[in-house]
Structures are given as C-alpha cells and as structure tokens.
Motif scaffolding. Structure first.
Motif, PDB file in Angstrom:
ATOM      1  N   TYR A   1       0.839  -1.204   0.000  1.00  0.00           N
ATOM      2  CA  TYR A   1       0.000   0.000   0.000  1.00  0.00           C
ATOM      3  C   TYR A   1       0.873   1.254   0.000  1.00  0.00           C
ATOM      4  O   TYR A   1       0.675   2.164  -0.813  1.00  0.00           O
ATOM      5  CB  TYR A   1      -0.926  -0.001   1.212  1.00  0.00           C
ATOM      6  CG  TYR A   1      -1.545   1.352   1.482  1.00  0.00           C
ATOM      7  CD1 TYR A   1      -2.578   1.834   0.688  1.00  0.00           C
ATOM      8  CD2 TYR A   1      -1.063   2.158   2.512  1.00  0.00           C
ATOM      9  CE1 TYR A   1      -3.119   3.086   0.918  1.00  0.00           C
ATOM     10  CE2 TYR A   1      -1.605   3.404   2.759  1.00  0.00           C
ATOM     11  CZ  TYR A   1      -2.634   3.873   1.950  1.00  0.00           C
ATOM     12  OH  TYR A   1      -3.166   5.121   2.181  1.00  0.00           O
ATOM     13  N   TYR A   2       1.835   1.330   0.900  1.00  0.00           N
ATOM     14  CA  TYR A   2       2.677   2.521   0.993  1.00  0.00           C
ATOM     15  C   TYR A   2       3.619   2.640  -0.208  1.00  0.00           C
ATOM     16  O   TYR A   2       3.922   3.742  -0.657  1.00  0.00           O
ATOM     17  CB  TYR A   2       3.479   2.503   2.292  1.00  0.00           C
ATOM     18  CG  TYR A   2       2.612   2.793   3.503  1.00  0.00           C
ATOM     19  CD1 TYR A   2       2.046   4.045   3.687  1.00  0.00           C
ATOM     20  CD2 TYR A   2       2.351   1.805   4.444  1.00  0.00           C
ATOM     21  CE1 TYR A   2       1.236   4.315   4.784  1.00  0.00           C
ATOM     22  CE2 TYR A   2       1.546   2.059   5.547  1.00  0.00           C
ATOM     23  CZ  TYR A   2       0.993   3.321   5.713  1.00  0.00           C
ATOM     24  OH  TYR A   2       0.192   3.583   6.796  1.00  0.00           O
ATOM     25  N   GLU A   3       4.039   1.504  -0.750  1.00  0.00           N
ATOM     26  CA  GLU A   3       4.925   1.510  -1.911  1.00  0.00           C
ATOM     27  C   GLU A   3       4.241   2.111  -3.132  1.00  0.00           C
ATOM     28  O   GLU A   3       4.868   2.830  -3.926  1.00  0.00           O
ATOM     29  CB  GLU A   3       5.374   0.078  -2.204  1.00  0.00           C
ATOM     30  CG  GLU A   3       6.197  -0.092  -3.473  1.00  0.00           C
ATOM     31  CD  GLU A   3       6.434  -1.556  -3.808  1.00  0.00           C
ATOM     32  OE1 GLU A   3       6.498  -1.891  -5.000  1.00  0.00           O
ATOM     33  OE2 GLU A   3       6.557  -2.369  -2.858  1.00  0.00           O
TER      34      GLU A   3
ATOM     35  N   VAL B   1      -6.939   8.399  -8.245  1.00  0.00           N
ATOM     36  CA  VAL B   1      -7.897   7.402  -7.751  1.00  0.00           C
ATOM     37  C   VAL B   1      -7.383   6.827  -6.438  1.00  0.00           C
ATOM     38  O   VAL B   1      -6.172   6.800  -6.193  1.00  0.00           O
ATOM     39  CB  VAL B   1      -8.124   6.270  -8.775  1.00  0.00           C
ATOM     40  CG1 VAL B   1      -8.683   6.822 -10.073  1.00  0.00           C
ATOM     41  CG2 VAL B   1      -6.839   5.503  -9.040  1.00  0.00           C
ATOM     42  N   PRO B   2      -8.275   6.351  -5.565  1.00  0.00           N
ATOM     43  CA  PRO B   2      -7.840   5.766  -4.289  1.00  0.00           C
ATOM     44  C   PRO B   2      -7.055   4.474  -4.505  1.00  0.00           C
ATOM     45  O   PRO B   2      -7.242   3.765  -5.497  1.00  0.00           O
ATOM     46  CB  PRO B   2      -9.166   5.483  -3.561  1.00  0.00           C
ATOM     47  CG  PRO B   2     -10.190   6.317  -4.264  1.00  0.00           C
ATOM     48  CD  PRO B   2      -9.736   6.427  -5.674  1.00  0.00           C
ATOM     49  N   SER B   3      -6.175   4.161  -3.571  1.00  0.00           N
ATOM     50  CA  SER B   3      -5.436   2.900  -3.625  1.00  0.00           C
ATOM     51  C   SER B   3      -6.402   1.728  -3.508  1.00  0.00           C
ATOM     52  O   SER B   3      -7.321   1.754  -2.680  1.00  0.00           O
ATOM     53  CB  SER B   3      -4.411   2.832  -2.492  1.00  0.00           C
ATOM     54  OG  SER B   3      -3.449   3.849  -2.620  1.00  0.00           O
ATOM     55  N   PRO B   4      -6.225   0.680  -4.313  1.00  0.00           N
ATOM     56  CA  PRO B   4      -7.133  -0.472  -4.245  1.00  0.00           C
ATOM     57  C   PRO B   4      -6.986  -1.223  -2.921  1.00  0.00           C
ATOM     58  O   PRO B   4      -5.900  -1.289  -2.345  1.00  0.00           O
ATOM     59  CB  PRO B   4      -6.683  -1.351  -5.420  1.00  0.00           C
ATOM     60  CG  PRO B   4      -5.853  -0.468  -6.284  1.00  0.00           C
ATOM     61  CD  PRO B   4      -5.226   0.534  -5.377  1.00  0.00           C
ATOM     62  N   GLN B   5      -8.083  -1.794  -2.454  1.00  0.00           N
ATOM     63  CA  GLN B   5      -8.004  -2.674  -1.300  1.00  0.00           C
ATOM     64  C   GLN B   5      -7.562  -4.061  -1.764  1.00  0.00           C
ATOM     65  O   GLN B   5      -7.716  -4.414  -2.929  1.00  0.00           O
ATOM     66  CB  GLN B   5      -9.346  -2.743  -0.583  1.00  0.00           C
ATOM     67  CG  GLN B   5     -10.515  -3.135  -1.465  1.00  0.00           C
ATOM     68  CD  GLN B   5     -11.849  -2.935  -0.762  1.00  0.00           C
ATOM     69  OE1 GLN B   5     -11.943  -2.318   0.283  1.00  0.00           O
ATOM     70  NE2 GLN B   5     -12.906  -3.490  -1.342  1.00  0.00           N
TER      71      GLN B   5
ATOM     72  N   THR C   1      -7.929  -7.877  -5.644  1.00  0.00           N
ATOM     73  CA  THR C   1      -7.754  -6.443  -5.461  1.00  0.00           C
ATOM     74  C   THR C   1      -8.756  -5.795  -6.393  1.00  0.00           C
ATOM     75  O   THR C   1      -9.125  -6.377  -7.417  1.00  0.00           O
ATOM     76  CB  THR C   1      -6.321  -5.993  -5.774  1.00  0.00           C
ATOM     77  OG1 THR C   1      -6.173  -4.605  -5.463  1.00  0.00           O
ATOM     78  CG2 THR C   1      -5.956  -6.214  -7.231  1.00  0.00           C
ATOM     79  N   ASP C   2      -9.238  -4.622  -6.039  1.00  0.00           N
ATOM     80  CA  ASP C   2     -10.330  -4.094  -6.851  1.00  0.00           C
ATOM     81  C   ASP C   2     -10.184  -2.612  -7.134  1.00  0.00           C
ATOM     82  O   ASP C   2      -9.372  -1.905  -6.540  1.00  0.00           O
ATOM     83  CB  ASP C   2     -11.692  -4.394  -6.221  1.00  0.00           C
ATOM     84  CG  ASP C   2     -11.794  -3.919  -4.777  1.00  0.00           C
ATOM     85  OD1 ASP C   2     -11.221  -2.868  -4.451  1.00  0.00           O
ATOM     86  OD2 ASP C   2     -12.450  -4.602  -3.973  1.00  0.00           O
ATOM     87  N   ILE C   3     -10.982  -2.175  -8.069  1.00  0.00           N
ATOM     88  CA  ILE C   3     -11.027  -0.775  -8.458  1.00  0.00           C
ATOM     89  C   ILE C   3     -12.458  -0.454  -8.849  1.00  0.00           C
ATOM     90  O   ILE C   3     -13.153  -1.278  -9.451  1.00  0.00           O
ATOM     91  CB  ILE C   3     -10.052  -0.482  -9.616  1.00  0.00           C
ATOM     92  CG1 ILE C   3      -9.960   1.025  -9.881  1.00  0.00           C
ATOM     93  CG2 ILE C   3     -10.444  -1.246 -10.878  1.00  0.00           C
ATOM     94  CD1 ILE C   3      -8.797   1.406 -10.775  1.00  0.00           C
TER      95      ILE C   3
END
Length: 726
Positions: free
Chosen positions: A189-191, A201-205, A519-521
């Motif tokens: 996530y941080y990378e 866009v938000p980072s994917p979960q 993982t999604d978007i």
C-alpha cells in the motif's frame, strides 16, 4: 459541436453600441488549449446557443477522449499486484504450521476490535472514493480505517466460539497463515500510494478469501453487519473459483439427479426442535440451485427428478430423445423455478433415475459427435446424484444390482472416447459408510459425501469444485487472473471490478485449491483513467482482458484434461467427505500393508473379513502412506492441532457497539468521534456544488437576456433621438 473538447467559458463582453455579444471560451483536451471567440448579434435566438454552451460546461463531466494505453497499464498493474499477493499467500500456506506460533491475539475482528490509534485514520470521501452514509457525506465525517493493518471477517456459523472466535481448526489455520501476509499488504500500500495518487484514484483494497470461509482484507475496517460476509458467496469469488474458470477453458456438461421420493420430506438431522427446521428436500433444493447459478453460458445442464417415475425438470412437454441444453440465463431461471416447485411423492426407484440420466448423457454425446469434431468440448461430464440413501423399487432389488447397473452404464458411456463421467453421490442425513451410494462411488472412481444440515452450501459441493480446479493448478494456468463483471462492492455500495487469482497449496499433488486473492477498483475510477463512458470502459476492459487470455493461455485440450490418478481421486474423496469417503484397496492388500506396519511380528496375511481397517480411527497419515501409498496426496494436520489458540482477536473493546459507534470519525483525525454525522448534517444546510452551478447558470442566462433587452432599449432611444434631430 465542440467534440472532442471540454468547454470552459472564460468571459462575456457586451458591446451596447453595436448590440453584439462576444463569447470567449477555452476548449481543452489532454494535449492543447485553444481560445474560441464568437460574436453574435443580440437578437432572441442568439441566447439559445449561449445557454446550451453554458449548460454543456456546468453539467457535462465526462471527458470523451479514451486512453486505451492508460487502461492497459492499469490492468497490467492490477494483474501484477494480485499475482504478487497470490505468491505471498501461497508462501504463507507452505509455512502454515509455523504460523500458529504468535497467532494468539494477533488479528483484528470485523466488529469487536478497535484499531491502532497510531495507524488508523479518517479519510475524506475524495481520499477513500466513497462516503460511509451512516457517518455523513465524507466532507467532515467518514469512517475509520487502519492502513497499517488488516481485519478478519467470518460467517456467523464459523464464529461459534467465545468472543466470536472460530473453533474449526482449518479456519484458525487460515487466520494464522494469512496474518504473516499482512506485512506485505501494508508495505505494498505505501509503496504504490504515490502511483495511485498520480492517477487521481484511491489505492485499491487487497484481500484473501479461503475455501473455509475466512476473509482477510487491507486496509482494516469494520463491517456493517457482523458475521454476514461469506467470501464464497460474493460475485468476485464465484467468478474466480476454478470450476467457473474451467468452464471458460473447457465447457462442462452437468446432469443433476434428485431423489424426490417420500422419505426426502423428512427433516434433516437434529431439526426437530429447531426454530427453522429444514427437510432433506429443501436442503437439496438449495444445493442444486446454487450449482445451477454457478454455471456459465459455455456449460450445458439437465436436472432430473425421480421417485416412482422419472421427470426432466424445467422442460414441460419435452419428448425423447432427451439431451442437456446450453446453460443460458433463461434456461437456468426456468429450471431454478421448477426445482423450487418440486414436491415429494411415492417410493424411490434408483435404477430408473440412473437409467434416465445415462440415456440423456448418451444421447447428448451422440448428438455432439454427429455435429462437431471437437471432442475436447465433451470431456467434462459430471453426474451429481442426490438422495438420502433409501431405495425400495423395483421389488427384489439389492445393493449389488444397483452397483453393477451403474458400473455398466458408466463403462458404456466412457467407451465412446477419451473422457470420463465424473460421478458425485450425496447422501443427505446418512453417514453410513456401508451404504450403496458409497459403494457406487468406489466402483466407478467417483466421489461420495455424507451431508448434514450444518454444512454450508459451498462445502457440500467442494469435491465437485475441486475436481474441476485440477487443471487450473498446473503450470499452464499459473499466472491466470480473472476480472469480474461489474458488481456492487460490499463496503462502498458502488459498482466496481475485482481482479482475482487462484491460491493453491502446492505442497501436495495435485495442488489443492485453497481460495482466492483479490484487489479491486471502482467502475468510476476505471472510467476516469480510461476517459470514456462507463459502458465504453467496461467494453474496453473486456476486450483487453480477453486479449490477454488469448495471448497468455492458449492451451491445448490435453492441458485442460481431467485425467486423475488413483491418489488424486483419493485426495478429493478425503477433501470432500473426510476419511469415511475414502475407498479402501482390496482386503488382501490391506492385510499385506498391516503386516508391514511397525510392531506386527506375526506377518499374518490370512483373513476373510471384508474390511480390516477402521477408517474412522486409523491415523490419517498411516491411512495414506501405508494403505493407499499416496503420501503426497493429502494435506497433513499440523502438530498440536487440538491445541490451536482459541483467542485470536487483539482486543474486543468494541463488543456490542453499534456500527456508527465503531466507525464514525472526523476527517483527518485518528480517533472516533461522537460529533459525527452531525458535522456533515450541519454542512448539508449549505448550498451544494450542483445548486451553485445551477444558480450561476440561470444568472448568466438572465444576464444575457437583460443585456439584450438593455441593448435594444438603448438602440431604440438612440434612433428616436436621431429622428427628432432629423
């Protein structure tokens, strides 16, 4: 008129002397900006294009320039990330026994646990991509998330221990081995945070759902409904399970046979005092409809019911020769309705039910052979037989008669080519290991499973799912990813896509399907990156992912063939029905194996017993290693399984709290807030952006009209003065 430019009005100049209106607009696309100046005589019709132009600016929000390269890059990035996550989870599975150490009080529960105040935060709607409606609109209030951790969700039936802990050892293992993958999710996530920010866009979960029903997700968050989420029932998981994918590479032909005799109207086990008792028939209907809904358009299906007579379900008025049909949505809906309308009647004639099923399979295979040369399309044939183990017709029939009949029909059908009839037999409320259903499974290299009411629907058919997953566990599909159809996300309530990959335990042969990572978007984020409409973006994603599959997974018929070895069959039997579902070798081989066991000094190999091994008490390792000679075919239990930790949650500080009390926070803060959602409710009294745009739009239109009116009045007066002077 301005396609493919985005309209941005700059200013309006009114020249009262010449009664003209100068409109200046900026037209922009991704590469250049132009200024367009238009001069109009101020008469009534000149207002119309101006109003339309301003309306296009304020209410048009979709850019029309599609960027396929950007979408390809997005798909490649998500594919790569999900495969990395798959590799991480599989590495964790390989060390599952070691992961038990340190698992005590190490995970966050979806409802009971409070997160770390040092890493939790309250993102805005813009940062998160959506707002938590119970907390507000995402302006001043939203929900708490912990980007430095993951959280775990369990279906209510699995959270049956104190404080919602699981008691099933395999579920406990899943929580423990995925905990070791948590650090990778956090680091990833941080990378990639700056990469996703650059796209706007938000980072994917990221998450993993196991075949046992356990679910771990990053970032950690709380669930609205505790115990309501089962990953195995979610669209993303159903699209990823091997049986679904395998039907896309090689279609399946499924024939379901339902025993609807009178005894199927009895209650399932221990249901007499239940608040919601379930009959064997009702339970069977739920399983069958679940199987039907899991089929794809590539598959074919038929459902047969039998008691004293046999009927083809969902095909009123049909006449022989009966054949399976393509499993399109209309057919599935019709059969599901017909299955749900079935009632019990009469006695049970197994011979008639099996005979009808094999005639249908034989007719269908003959028809395919006559119309197609592609034998690859007829290899995956499955016969699923549901019963309670009781038969009473025809008169004088016995177990061996039924076994011999089914064996001969299987042999007859399989003699038509290089394929198998994969036979699954399910005994509802009957776990007698000597019953005829199990004996049939042993005679035809099939699979038997005793079914009890406490089983989840997905668990009933796990052997069927696993069988069709075996090609997907090979090297040919190692980097296979699946993009789901758009569906509504559980967290945001917005549509989006999940990219998933299959997870296997590769320590056994064949590799055992364990679950899926994803993982999604969101659909909106995809649209923004692509630049088209939602429909255009969805079409482009489908085209690109299909191209990737055609390029990377151009497999042969042999690559996708299900040709199980003896040990692989025993492994799936063990997975599906436990040790009682295993078929033992002939007695003489059992005796020889016993004679070789440590401690046997007699070497006696003489016996007349039909079975000398007690499957229920024999140690599983001994059963597979010595008696079956299949040491690599099953997943061995970890040492000390009966001493697994029973308290897995870091804390239960939020036990019995409402969703709002567990989640709501002020944007930018790292703690919960009792002021939410009031802060956003106060902001609701202010004018929204749309209202402001509307007011501005109307004001501009009125300004032009008044300007024109003023211009005409001025010109009229000027002409009047000139006439007087003249």
């Amino acid at each position: 008129f301005f396609y493919p430019w985005t309209v941005k009005p700059a200013n309006i100049l009114i020249n009262r002397d010449h009664c003209t209106v100068h409109l200046r607009v900026h037209l922009t696309n991704k590469t250049m900006t132009r200024t367009y100046i238009r001069q109009r005589r101020s008469h009534t019709r000149s207002s119309i294009p101006l109003i339309i132009l301003y309306g296009a600016h304020f209410f048009r929000k979709l850019p029309v320039n599609a960027d396929r390269d950007a979408l390809v890059a997005l798909i490649d990035r998500l594919d790569s990330d999900v495969l990395e996550l798959r590799n991480t989870i599989e590495s964790s599975i390989a060390n599952r026994c070691e992961s038990i150490r340190g698992c005590y009080r190490s995970s966050y529960d979806e409802c009971r646990s409070s997160f770390n105040s040092g890493t939790q935060t309250c993102p805005s709607k813009e940062q998160l991509g959506y707002a938590i409606p119970e907390c507000g609109q995402g302006l001043n209030c939203n929900g708490i998330f912990d980007y430095g951790a993951t959280s775990v969700r369990l279906p209510g039936a699995l959270a049956n221990g104190p404080n919602g802990n699981p008691t099933n050892p395999f579920v406990i293992e899943g929580i423990c081995y995925t905990r070791t993958a948590e650090r990778w999710m956090v680091d990833k996530y941080y990378e990639e945070q700056s990469f996703w920010e650059s796209l706007g866009v938000p980072s994917p979960q990221m998450y993993y759902g196991s075949g046992s029903g356990m679910f771990r997700i990053h970032p950690a968050r709380h669930s609205r409904e505790c115990g309501a989420y089962d990953p195995r029932e979610r669209p993303w998981y159903m699209a990823a399970v091997p049986s679904t994918i395998s039907s896309l590479t090689k279609p399946r032909h499924v024939v379901i046979v339902m025993d609807t005799s009178r005894s199927m109207g009895q209650l399932m086990d221990n249901q007499a005092n239940s608040a919601n008792p379930v009959t064997k028939l009702a339970f069977m209907k739920n399983v069958v409809t679940s199987i039907l809904r899991g089929l794809s358009n590539m598959d074919s299906v038929s459902v047969i019911r039998f008691g004293e007579r046999v009927h083809l379900v969902g095909h009123p008025g049909s006449v022989p020769p009966y054949m399976w049909q393509r499993a399109n949505p209309d057919l599935i809906a019709r059969i599901v309705d017909a299955v749900n309308a079935v009632e019990v009647t009469g006695r049970s004639d197994w011979i008639a039910g099996f005979d009808f099923a094999f005639d249908l399979i034989d007719n269908s295979l003959r028809n395919i052979a006559a119309t197609s040369r592609d034998n690859c399309k007829i290899e995956n044939t499955a016969l699923l037989f549901f019963t309670d183990g009781i038969y009473n017709l025809p008169d004088g029939i016995n177990d061996q008669d039924i076994i011999d009949f089914v064996s001969s029909r299987v042999e007859q059908v399989e003699g038509r080519g290089e394929f198998f009839v994969h036979t699954f037999l399910y005994s509802l409320n009957n776990d007698d290991v000597t019953q005829v259903a199990k004996q049939i499974s042993c005679a035809v290299d099939g699979f038997w499973k005793p079914v009890v009411s406490s089983m989840g629907i997905a668990n009933v058919t796990n052997g069927y799912q696993t069988l069709f997953s075996t090609p997907l566990g090979t090297e040919f599909f190692y980097n296979y990813t699946t993009w789901s159809e758009p569906y509504i996300f559980a967290s945001s309530g917005e549509p989006g896509y999940t990219v998933s990959a299959l997870v296997y335990n590769r320590e056994v042969d064949p590799p055992r399907f364990m679950g899926a990572v994803g993982t999604d978007i969101s659909a909106e984020a995809s649209r923004r990156i692509y630049g088209g409409t939602l429909e255009e973006t969805d079409q482009a994603i489908t085209e690109i992912t299909n191209e990737n599959i055609d390029t990377k997974f151009n497999t042969t018929c042999e690559d996708t063939r299900i040709n199980l070895t003896y040990c692989e069959i025993q492994s799936i039997r063990h997975l599906s029905g436990g040790r009682s579902a295993i078929c033992l070798p002939p007695v003489q081989k059992q005796v020889q194996a016993v004679a070789q066991l440590p401690g046997n000094t007699t070497g006696d190999t003489n016996t007349t017993d039909t079975e000398i091994i007690d499957i229920e008490t024999t140690e599983t390792v001994t059963l597979f290693d010595v008696f079956l000679n299949c040491s690599n075919a099953f997943i061995q239990n970890c040492p000390g399984m009966d001493e697994y930790p029973t308290d897995l949650w870091r804390n239960v500080a939020l036990e019995d709290k409402s969703y709002e009390d567990r989640v709501c926070c002020e944007v930018g803060e790292d703690s919960l807030s009792s002021l939410c959602p009031k802060l956003d409710q106060i902001s609701d009294t202010k004018l929204s952006e749309t209202a402001i745009f509307s007011i501005l739009f109307i004001s501009l239109a009125i300004t032009e009209i008044l300007g024109c009116y003023y211009c005409f009045r001025y010109k009229k007066r000027k002409r009047a003065k000139e006439e007087i002077i003249d």
